[in-house]
Design a protein around this motif. Sequence first.
Motif, PDB file in Angstrom:
ATOM      1  N   THR A 135       0.821  -1.223   0.000  1.00 25.52           N
ATOM      2  CA  THR A 135       0.000   0.000   0.000  1.00 25.52           C
ATOM      3  C   THR A 135       0.854   1.273   0.000  1.00 25.52           C
ATOM      4  O   THR A 135       0.391   2.332   0.433  1.00 25.52           O
ATOM      5  CB  THR A 135      -0.938   0.026   1.221  1.00 25.52           C
ATOM      6  OG1 THR A 135      -0.145  -0.092   2.412  1.00 25.52           O
ATOM      7  CG2 THR A 135      -1.956  -1.083   1.177  1.00 25.52           C
ATOM      8  N   PRO A 200      -0.260  -1.496  10.536  1.00 27.67           N
ATOM      9  CA  PRO A 200      -1.189  -1.853   9.470  1.00 27.67           C
ATOM     10  C   PRO A 200      -1.291  -0.831   8.335  1.00 27.67           C
ATOM     11  O   PRO A 200      -1.828  -1.149   7.278  1.00 27.67           O
ATOM     12  CB  PRO A 200      -2.530  -1.956  10.199  1.00 27.67           C
ATOM     13  CG  PRO A 200      -2.404  -1.026  11.354  1.00 27.67           C
ATOM     14  CD  PRO A 200      -0.955  -0.987  11.730  1.00 27.67           C
ATOM     15  N   ASP A 201      -0.835   0.384   8.563  1.00 31.74           N
ATOM     16  CA  ASP A 201      -0.995   1.409   7.533  1.00 31.74           C
ATOM     17  C   ASP A 201       0.174   2.372   7.619  1.00 31.74           C
ATOM     18  O   ASP A 201       0.950   2.343   8.579  1.00 31.74           O
ATOM     19  CB  ASP A 201      -2.325   2.158   7.731  1.00 31.74           C
ATOM     20  CG  ASP A 201      -2.371   2.821   9.095  1.00 31.74           C
ATOM     21  OD1 ASP A 201      -1.607   3.770   9.310  1.00 31.74           O
ATOM     22  OD2 ASP A 201      -3.141   2.364   9.967  1.00 31.74           O
ATOM     23  N   LYS A 432      -9.411   3.722  12.075  1.00 31.02           N
ATOM     24  CA  LYS A 432      -8.426   2.833  11.450  1.00 31.02           C
ATOM     25  C   LYS A 432      -8.922   2.355  10.095  1.00 31.02           C
ATOM     26  O   LYS A 432      -8.143   2.252   9.138  1.00 31.02           O
ATOM     27  CB  LYS A 432      -8.153   1.620  12.347  1.00 31.02           C
ATOM     28  CG  LYS A 432      -7.441   1.968  13.647  1.00 31.02           C
ATOM     29  CD  LYS A 432      -7.199   0.688  14.436  1.00 31.02           C
ATOM     30  CE  LYS A 432      -6.941   0.996  15.898  1.00 31.02           C
ATOM     31  NZ  LYS A 432      -6.919  -0.233  16.700  1.00 31.02           N
ATOM     32  N   THR A 433     -10.215   2.060  10.030  1.00 33.77           N
ATOM     33  CA  THR A 433     -10.781   1.605   8.765  1.00 33.77           C
ATOM     34  C   THR A 433     -10.699   2.719   7.720  1.00 33.77           C
ATOM     35  O   THR A 433     -10.365   2.471   6.557  1.00 33.77           O
ATOM     36  CB  THR A 433     -12.246   1.161   8.960  1.00 33.77           C
ATOM     37  OG1 THR A 433     -12.260   0.177   9.984  1.00 33.77           O
ATOM     38  CG2 THR A 433     -12.842   0.593   7.694  1.00 33.77           C
ATOM     39  N   ARG A 436      -7.098   3.023   6.613  1.00 34.73           N
ATOM     40  CA  ARG A 436      -6.788   1.895   5.724  1.00 34.73           C
ATOM     41  C   ARG A 436      -7.433   2.056   4.349  1.00 34.73           C
ATOM     42  O   ARG A 436      -6.869   1.651   3.345  1.00 34.73           O
ATOM     43  CB  ARG A 436      -7.222   0.577   6.366  1.00 34.73           C
ATOM     44  CG  ARG A 436      -6.013  -0.260   6.791  1.00 34.73           C
ATOM     45  CD  ARG A 436      -6.396  -1.461   7.596  1.00 34.73           C
ATOM     46  NE  ARG A 436      -6.399  -1.126   9.014  1.00 34.73           N
ATOM     47  CZ  ARG A 436      -6.636  -1.998   9.995  1.00 34.73           C
ATOM     48  NH1 ARG A 436      -6.921  -3.256   9.711  1.00 34.73           N
ATOM     49  NH2 ARG A 436      -6.602  -1.611  11.249  1.00 34.73           N
ATOM     50  N   SER A 437      -8.602   2.699   4.314  1.00 34.68           N
ATOM     51  CA  SER A 437      -9.280   2.877   3.017  1.00 34.68           C
ATOM     52  C   SER A 437      -8.487   3.809   2.099  1.00 34.68           C
ATOM     53  O   SER A 437      -8.615   3.752   0.880  1.00 34.68           O
ATOM     54  CB  SER A 437     -10.702   3.423   3.232  1.00 34.68           C
ATOM     55  OG  SER A 437     -10.652   4.814   3.523  1.00 34.68           O
ATOM     56  N   MET A 439      -5.282   3.752   1.931  1.00 35.83           N
ATOM     57  CA  MET A 439      -4.015   3.097   1.606  1.00 35.83           C
ATOM     58  C   MET A 439      -4.107   2.299   0.309  1.00 35.83           C
ATOM     59  O   MET A 439      -4.035   1.089   0.298  1.00 35.83           O
ATOM     60  CB  MET A 439      -3.566   2.189   2.772  1.00 35.83           C
ATOM     61  CG  MET A 439      -3.379   2.941   4.075  1.00 35.83           C
ATOM     62  SD  MET A 439      -1.977   4.093   4.023  1.00 35.83           S
ATOM     63  CE  MET A 439      -2.706   5.566   4.754  1.00 35.83           C
TER      64      MET A 439
END
Length: 472
Positions: A135, A200-201, A432-433, A436-437, A439
């Motif tokens: 990503t 995670p990102d 967080k979602t 992440r979106s 990325m």
Amino acid sequence: MATAADYAEKIPNNVGLHEDRRLQRALESWQPNFLSWWESMGPALPTEDVYLRTAVNVGREGWAHFGHVAMKDYRWGIFLAERDRERRIAFGEHKGEPAWQQVPGEYRADLQRLIVIQGDTEPASVEQQRNLGATAPSLYDLRNLFQVNVEEGRHLWAMVYLLHAYFGREGREEAEQLLHRNSGSPDAPRILGAFNEETPDWLSFFMFTYFTDRDGKYQLGTLKESGFDPLSRTCEFMLKEEAHHMFVGTTGIDRVVQRTAQVMAERNTDDVAAHGAIPLAIVQKYLNFHYSVSLDLFGSETSTNAANYYTAGIKGRWMEERRKDDHKLTDDSIMVDALTDGEIGQTEVPALTGLNTDLRREYISDCQSGVARWNRILAGAGLPQRLALPHTAFNRRVGAFAGIEASPAGELLTSGEWNQRKDAWLPTEVDKTFVRSLMQPVHERGKIAAWIAPPRQGINGKPFGYEYVHLS
Ligand SMILES: [Fe+2]
Ligand SMILES: [Fe+2]
């Protein structure tokens, strides 16, 4: 004169490895295990090659070489800073004695423990960052990620060298364990908490390199003072590489804030999410999280271990030789964070037992300079909003405030209040979602994702649009 690295050998080094066949064989038998760890736990994104810096020497006339290399063929080597034959121990009860070239028997267990803990963090961060390549916001950022990863791999080599060279069979067993433990593993996790959290990102990655890797810088700074000279020289050289890791975090957050500020100013709104940027409130929450878990890495405010390490001369203070005191600290005291009558406060303790606090404070003032920098970007965009470091009592799991809850402003909260309000201060699943979106990978030359500003310069004089990475 710097000892030239011996590139004829399987393991590039400036420690004269060819003179010690036993050690060389031990490291050569560890190397395949390292490589299979790298293949299975290192960067997951398949690449042809990456424009990487490789340490090749330790001298002033340039210690690194840049070029495209296949990551599995990266020349992880063993480099110690040049030896100062006059070096003397700068602190503790051995102050003034010549630095040790061998491990003193009485400090063997403690030194080994310190090296293992440091060594454990290096591969841990590679594991945490394993999936980020997929990503990356640009090839430039992708390259920086991989640069940090290969160098953390080299730092593992640095610690494994010390274990193999100076700690006998136990050292070799510990070296095996460094590949056996894995970040987040339920059976064999990494030693320190923050190194079992996933990254995670990319916002987390930049926060990690700013706040958590910076803890590493401070730990290395104290080990660089060690009376055990090979450890000192190893850490001195590692700190050179760390400077780039700090740069990645600092400028990464700069660029996020810059992009956010730009969209805020252009659209005249705080709600930049709809325009593909990261709202400042979310940046602040990520900062709160990464800063507070990184504070935990310094351990309890008071520690007899820290006192003993200092008195023994095996772990010093940050910039030990610049301190204006007796470097023994037996008669000094320090105020440390504490719960006093159930309130957030401070208490006076002997300076020796308060050494973790001393180091944490050095770290905090360094972190403050990052916040000041990001706030200048906001001010420069004509915005009134500011970022801030939360109070040391906020979100702590280690030390005096582990048992209580506090707001970022430092007010004591009941657990009910904390549960009600924590979503305003720490990243929620929704935050967080959302992050992440954003990325979505940008793997094209010269392009960059919309949530981050491009860097001011490329790497090693190359333009931003350079082919930093060839994907396969
Ligand atoms: Fe490192
Ligand atoms: Fe690092």
